[in-house]
Write an enzyme that holds these catalytic residues in place. Structure first.
Site, mmCIF file in Angstrom:
data_model
loop_
_atom_site.group_PDB
_atom_site.id
_atom_site.type_symbol
_atom_site.label_atom_id
_atom_site.label_comp_id
_atom_site.label_asym_id
_atom_site.label_seq_id
_atom_site.Cartn_x
_atom_site.Cartn_y
_atom_site.Cartn_z
ATOM 1 N N LEU A 57 0.820 -1.220 0.000
ATOM 2 C CA LEU A 57 0.000 0.000 0.000
ATOM 3 C C LEU A 57 0.854 1.271 0.000
ATOM 4 C CD1 LEU A 57 -2.978 0.998 0.214
ATOM 5 C CD2 LEU A 57 -2.599 1.195 2.679
ATOM 6 N N ASP A 58 0.577 2.162 -0.947
ATOM 7 C CA ASP A 58 1.222 3.484 -1.023
ATOM 8 C C ASP A 58 2.739 3.396 -1.151
ATOM 9 O OD1 ASP A 58 -1.276 4.611 -0.758
ATOM 10 O OD2 ASP A 58 -1.126 4.847 1.402
ATOM 11 N N ASP A 59 3.223 2.300 -1.720
ATOM 12 C CA ASP A 59 4.668 2.091 -1.794
ATOM 13 C C ASP A 59 5.180 1.983 -3.224
ATOM 14 O OD1 ASP A 59 7.164 1.599 -0.366
ATOM 15 O OD2 ASP A 59 7.050 -0.404 -1.277
#
Lengths: 284, 284, 284, 284
Positions: free
Chosen positions: A227-229
């Site tokens: 996530l969000d990486d």
């Protein structure tokens, strides 16, 4: 404007690369419009984007693969050819916030986005009016928390049916599963409403407000399993002061999100973004 | 320029506050030069900074406390009076990187920083030449990892001896203990070389480079017991591209650090910064 | 770091250019570190900067001219070869304001500026202490308004004596004559304290203040015969509000001037700037 | 949200001003939400904006004038009272470029603009579809170069009929006559596509491109008799490089224009802008 072709290359850096590519293009009478290259000194990688006019190019693009293969093999290239005549088929996923959707729709209608906008897919009905105003197909598909795999299967079926090859998450508030993402590697762009990696995850404006930061940010990135990486394509920030309430942050942030997401989408569609090592090169 | 006084107030927001303060100042014939106030709607707090010319002010500052006490009590104020005639005594802590030190020294010599720079304290000898060039006392004091409490005791003794009341960590690479910090609550400013809370802790540029961010940042904050978590005074960012090497990030970041730190120090010395709820109000 | 060479080229855009250059460098076993090119579509110009490691390069630089001449002639190139081993000899002209000088001196001492700083030349004595602190020769030479040609002759004699090939005007408050400038075409960089072309000429901060602009700027440019009209190398701005007094503009502007000038000087010294059509390409 | 009132004041700076205003509001039980003041030290002017909740306010706004008159007279104030319950009636003038119009329409629909959008008036038919999509009356009125006074008379009649009290020129390509402007003093906002005063007048992007600037800008200002010379409300800039073509400038500029104009309009409608000495104070 004549039709053009874009060649994106990444390979180990080595002597003779540019000469080989330039010579190949010259032999086929390419009129080069833009060429940009980058060497990652640490990873010893060579990355290039070259765009040429197809008017005088004397090689059929259907034969490009065969003709270029010996060079690609010799230098160990990963490469991709894109033609301006071919438009990607794009889908936009959206929930209730409509500022990014409204911005993308305006730019699409305006001709800024080089693609075919196939459909808007939403887990809510709220943005249907915008889709209607711009005459874009809108599909509502509720996502129940206990039936997300079903919802994703239906989404994939719709996308497959529409031959969609690129997805934009325009403040879509559902986390996509790794199974879903696997169908669109480096072909899903998300806008996160913070300056990543600060405030990844939920409610970034609330946390920014609490932390008392003096700038807020937005980040457009490709979606990966973590996530969000994923690889960051674009980021920007805006200054805030102690006078800004949480609502002010959200409002000011909306303007950031719009512009950051639209830049990322545009660059992706113009074949300017090359992903490597969980980063991006954005050729300008 | 006449001498001036600055009054900084925070208290629960309530009716009659401004009228009471304005009336008090008027009764003593204050010529108000600047007044700025802020209401935190969420916490229902009132925060104010007012600066006036002392020329016609008919109350001795020695008697201010007594005269103002009834108002302060009535509204439950926390308040502080500062006089432009009084200069804070500042110490700068530095290690090997000298860009922030050089910048502060130039601004100090230039008259931008309203303080008395008492001394520069370093765990290395590298920056002595700069202190000499600007004729500022320089004290070298090695900090051994197994004897940090001893080093801090000696530092405190020196600071006490010099009557220092404000410390700037100009890229000082040692973490201060809570015991040390307790002596200077909200009176130690640190510059962290990232856009906090992103990349708090060690080696922020390395991690920013690895993450592939498109902007780098710097953050000036008051030092508290929790590393890199104190109230943020100022932040700024600079754009980088894929062309930037790690060394480029460090260089570009140095320019950011200088300007962010110097702004924070200046605002602190001008009594523009008010801390509450682990945040700052910076009156402008 | 090995010594490197930089080749800067401008010529009419045409097919085969890149192939010819790349082939030439490959034949002489150049290990290309950076290459960047630009096509001006309107003027149909090709502009290129290529930098390579000299370690394995099998052509003596003394012989470069002869070896490269046929290619240069065939494509009608204007070109220039620079070697990292050769350092430009720089002079700084300054009047009373010392912020840009202090910044350049710090960067020079720090190794950021790839040059030999031969001397500081000033029409005032005010900045001698800074030159002394950094151990740079300082020459005072008064400029009387009725004897400017004399002063310039003396300046040129000093510059010639010191073999200076590049001049930085670090807030030097005298206008140079066309006769003087002719000796240093595109080799004098000036910092103007406004966002050119706004507020060219005298007292830009006063005029910006009067006009009520919301941003102030600074511009670094090459000096030409027409005042404040030379090719712009770099510009930047800072936000101001109605709270900013004229003095605040001057102070905030000083920080802008420093950073804009130092970037321009650095890029010039790194052979990144190419001038054409009264504009610059800044290769990054 | 309760209804609120905003009081905007400008007068010669003098002692007792704040006390008098604060006391007046307190006597009528005003709950102050925001207060901001500014002293122009050069012109010795005092400028203030104060906003309060009307819930507990015990003075009828109809009686405000009479009640406040003695204070206003005593201090020689120019003042204006605005009520949040009253919405300005706004008209948008537009020609063919529709990016600013689309942005304003989205924000209006979204509730960001505190006004009644009465109509869109255009000298072309091109943007009718946008007006229709957002259900806003659209009036086409051709402007012939030899009959501009007639056109303006008709425009004024329409505006009068619609009781419009505020006009936004959203890239309206006709210069308004002093006669027209006189009807709307400081109540017409224009967006100029440059960083004024640079490139005032026609074709600013062309001239910016030719001059080789490194930043482009946009300026929102009140319209006065002198072209592009009215009080500036907001400005912003975006960085460009040599790679940007004229078309890129126009595109990048469009994004600037939108955001700069919408900020200015929003601030005007929130009664945050106070004009004096051909400048603005924007209370934040």
């Amino acid at each position: 404007m004549h039709p053009t072709a874009v060649l994106l290359i990444s390979c180990p850096d080595q002597k003779g690369l540019v000469a080989a590519i330039a010579d190949f293009l010259l032999r086929h009478n390419a009129n080069i419009l833009h060429a940009d290259q980058h060497q990652d000194a640490e990873l010893k990688l060579f990355l290039m984007r070259v765009e040429w006019d197809l008017a005088d190019f004397n090689l059929q693009l259907a034969a490009f693969n065969t003709a270029f293969a010996p060079i690609a093999k010799r230098f160990g290239m990963q490469w991709r050819l894109a033609r301006s005549a071919h438009k990607s088929r794009m889908a936009i996923f959206v929930s209730k916030f409509d500022h990014c959707l409204a911005d993308l729709l305006y730019r699409y209608q305006n001709g800024e986005l080089h693609c075919e906008l196939s459909l808007i897919l939403s887990n809510h009905e709220d943005t249907r009016w915008l889709a209607d105003a711009y005459h874009i197909p809108f599909q509502h598909l509720a996502v129940h928390q206990d039936a997300k795999p079903d919802a994703e299967r239906m989404q994939l079926a719709i996308l497959c049916d529409q031959a969609v090859d690129f997805i934009v998450l325009a403040r879509y508030m559902q986390v996509l599963s790794p199974e879903f993402i696997r169908h669109y590697p480096n072909r899903i762009i998300n806008i996160h409403h913070s300056f990543l990696p600060a405030f990844h995850g939920a409610k970034p404006y609330h946390r920014a407000f609490e932390r008392g930061v003096k700038l807020i940010g937005a980040t457009a990135h490709y979606v990966t399993d973590v996530l969000d990486d994923g690889p960051i394509i674009e980021q920007d920030v805006a200054r805030i002061s102690h006078r800004a309430s949480l609502a002010d942050l959200v409002n000011k942030g909306a303007d950031l999100e719009k512009v950051v997401l639209s830049r990322a989408v545009k660059w992706h569609l113009d074949n300017r973004v090359l992903v490597y090592a969980n980063k991006t090169v954005v050729f300008d």
